[in-house]
Enzyme design. Structure first.
Site, short mmCIF file in Angstrom:
data_model
loop_
_atom_site.label_atom_id
_atom_site.label_comp_id
_atom_site.label_asym_id
_atom_site.label_seq_id
_atom_site.Cartn_x
_atom_site.Cartn_y
_atom_site.Cartn_z
N ASP A 1 0.84 -1.19 0.00
CA ASP A 1 0.00 0.00 0.00
C ASP A 1 0.88 1.25 0.00
OD1 ASP A 1 -2.48 1.57 0.38
OD2 ASP A 1 -1.71 1.86 2.41
N SER A 2 1.87 1.26 0.84
CA SER A 2 2.77 2.40 0.94
C SER A 2 3.59 2.59 -0.34
CB SER A 2 3.72 2.19 2.14
OG SER A 2 4.69 3.19 2.17
#
Length: 129
Positions: free
Chosen positions: A16-17
């Site tokens: 996600d990051s």
């Protein structure tokens, strides 16, 4: 660190990051500098429904390998009960997509970037129609 030893939700956490960072860098190349506008632009790439669409596209077009599909399924199957704003299937697919990106970001960043580039082209094309 061996990404094979990480569970699906941990891979999704890092994915996600990594994905969000790459999308933000891409959006800056468009010349936009207003943060509110950048945020609105980013959501068309980073929403759960968009990520679900992306992984379906990658699968349908045979753009992911069997090993990559295993990682996707590892993340999809380990994700939690979902979110209020999207259905459970979409949530699980988007988590699986994030897990795949997380795994690749740790094991093969060039491949992660390749899939992100394909994702950008897919989403940009979908919004042009």
């Amino acid at each position: 660190m061996d990404p094979n030893l990480l569970n699906g939700t941990t891979l999704a956490y890092i994915g996600d990051s990594y994905y969000e960072h790459k999308i933000r860098i891409y959006l800056l190349t468009t010349g936009q500098t207003k943060v509110n506008t950048l945020h609105k632009m980013a959501t068309k790439f980073t929403s759960g429904s968009s990520q679900s669409e992306i992984i379906r596209y990658l699968q349908n077009e045979s753009l992911v390998t069997l090993d990559e599909l295993k990682i996707f399924k590892k993340g999809r199957n380990q994700s939690g009960p979902g979110r209020k704003n999207i259905d459970q299937t979409t949530y699980h697919e988007s988590t699986g997509f994030e897990a795949l990106i997380g795994y690749l970001s740790l094991s093969n960043p060039a491949r992660a970037d390749e899939l992100i580039d394909l994702s950008i082209r897919y989403i940009e094309g979908a919004y042009e129609k």
